[in-house]
Write a protein that holds these residues in place. Structure first.
Motif, PDB file in Angstrom:
ATOM      1  N   ILE A 113       0.853  -1.210   0.000  1.00  0.00           N
ATOM      2  CA  ILE A 113       0.000   0.000   0.000  1.00  0.00           C
ATOM      3  C   ILE A 113       0.879   1.247   0.000  1.00  0.00           C
ATOM      4  O   ILE A 113       0.623   2.204  -0.738  1.00  0.00           O
ATOM      5  N   LEU A 117       0.900   4.357  -2.703  1.00  0.00           N
ATOM      6  CA  LEU A 117       0.640   5.747  -2.298  1.00  0.00           C
ATOM      7  C   LEU A 117       1.846   6.643  -2.617  1.00  0.00           C
ATOM      8  O   LEU A 117       1.679   7.782  -3.053  1.00  0.00           O
ATOM      9  N   ASP A 143      -7.290   6.872  -3.862  1.00  0.00           N
ATOM     10  CA  ASP A 143      -6.235   6.421  -2.944  1.00  0.00           C
ATOM     11  C   ASP A 143      -5.648   7.597  -2.162  1.00  0.00           C
ATOM     12  O   ASP A 143      -5.377   7.489  -0.969  1.00  0.00           O
TER      13      ASP A 143
END
Ligand code: FAD
Ligand code: UDP
Length: 379
Positions: A113, A117, A143
């Protein structure tokens, strides 16, 4: 009736700088008056007896600036301990770098993740860019919206509600923008070229600045109580502007702090100079001062800051509260102040501005230049 050429009200950085300039450059006498029992205003520091560590009575002060003039000016009065500030916040039980940056991402999210990002942040804003949380909140990417919500909730909301009594969006954006999201691996709190702590403390630096035969200092004295007994050619007021005008238009609001110092019979209390607690406890941050000057002592001392509303006679004015309503009220006092002859207002309280130390010094130096200009005979 007593006469002095120049009266400076307040012996904080603003008052000390303007007094120093007038005495050393114009060769004129200056009386500095302060109602506190010490010089230095809010930068006052002293050595704690129990630990031998230098502490800051009115909260932690780290000097940082990009202004070479200000740096060179202060360097006349102190040697420096070069020091790059590092701050962490406890987020979900982990110590995470503040400003929240690319390293912070990997501390709070699983690698996959965090990688996604990181890529999206760099793609949308660019590497090495600073993004205020209130701007990141506006991202259209799902996101990044998720990330913005996460940081808003975990870093800003709780801390800001504690510190100011309101949410980040209810203050001027400049407040939360002081600590932006930093798309970088730079783990320092500030990025300024010059960052340091006066080697022998702020009080000593101020003492040296005002050590001049033409400067005298009167402590424990409220100017407003004695103003009728002093005559002067110029007055420099660095106290609260609303109080100067007897609160004619109403009181300018401030936030205050209850700062609790705790001694510990151990070498270190925490892993870094400053820890922020956005989500836990009633205090906002804990500061371990021995890190500031790299003092190796057996015992340690830590301050915990509990924010409070400012109340006259109960606590001190620490932070002007930047928002539109307060700015409008300040404007009324400002307009009145500009009509006064030979009276100058400067500093965090008189300008009602969330100044850092370097801004206060710069403001005093610029004001002095205009006064010096007025005094010069035309060629
Ligand atoms: P002050 O220091 O407030 O001095 C004003 C003086 O005037 C006071 O001593 C007061 O007693 C006196 N006075 C007021 N009214 C009267 C009166 N009627 N008669 C006589 N005397 C009067 N800046 C940074 O750059 N880095 C930091 O890390 C940093 N940390 C901070 C942390 C905290 C908790 C706070 C509150 C501020 C911090 N600052 C920091 C900001 C810094 O403290 C200020 O910019 C600076 O000290 C302001 O100086 P000043 O002279 O304008 O005001
Ligand atoms: N802030 C926050 N969480 C943090 C650090 C800062 O919400 O972990 C917000 C908060 O509103 C704070 C402001 O950013 O008052 C400015 O922070 P800074 O560290 O500059 O405050 P100061 O040192 O002036 O008290």
């Amino acid at each position: 009736m007593m006469y002095v050429k120049n009266v400076v009200v307040g012996c904080g950085l603003s008052g000390a700088v303007i007094a120093e300039r007038i005495a050393s450059q114009l060769n004129e006498s200056v009386l500095i008056i302060d109602r506190r029992s010490h010089i230095g205003g809010n930068v006052y520091d002293y050595e704690d007896q129990s630990s031998g560590v230098m502490v800051h009575k009115y909260g932690p002060h780290v000097f940082h600036t990009n202004n070479k003039l200000v740096w060179d000016y202060l360097s006349q009065f102190t040697e420096w301990h070069y020091f790059m500030y590092r701050v962490k916040a406890i987020i979900d039980g982990n110590e995470v770098n503040i400003p929240f940056n690319l390293d912070s991402l990997y501390k709070v999210f699983p690698k996959s993740i965090a990688e996604k990002l990181e890529f999206k942040l760099i793609d949308e804003f660019g590497f090495n860019k600073k993004v205020p949380i209130l701007d990141l909140n506006k991202s259209n990417d799902d996101d990044l919206k998720f990330l913005a919500n996460f940081i808003y909730e975990k870093v800003f909301l709780g801390y800001t509600v504690k510190q100011w009594g309101v949410k980040p969006e209810d203050l001027d954006k400049s407040v939360s923008s002081r600590v932006p999201i930093y798309i970088s691996k730079d783990n320092r709190y500030f990025q300024d070229k010059y960052q340091a702590i006066p080697l022998h403390g702020y009080t000593k630096m101020v003492e040296k600045a005002i050590e001049h035969p033409l400067i005298s200092v009167k402590l424990n004295t409220d100017f407003l109580n004695i103003k009728k007994s002093i005559q002067y050619d110029r007055l420099f007021f660095t106290g609260p502007i609303d109080e100067f005008f007897d609160y004619e238009f109403g009181k300018l609001p401030y936030r205050s702090l209850d700062i609790k110092f705790v001694n510990y019979d151990k070498e270190y209390f925490q892993s870094c100079p400053q820890l922020n607690y956005p989500e836990n406890y009633d205090f906002t941050r804990s500061v371990e001062y021995k890190y500031y000057l790299d003092q190796y002592t057996e015992r340690t001392i830590v301050s915990f800051e509990y924010p409070r509303p400012f109340e006259i006679g109960i606590n001190e004015r620490y932070y002007p509260i930047p928002n539109d309503i307060n700015q409008q009220l300040y404007r009324k006092y400002y307009d009145k102040a500009t009509n006064l002859k030979n009276t100058y207002f400067l500093g965090r309280l008189a300008d009602y501005k969330y100044y850092n130390m370097d801004q206060v010094v710069e403001r005093a130096l610029i004001l002095f230049n205009t006064i010096e200009g007025e005094n010069k005979c035309p060629d």
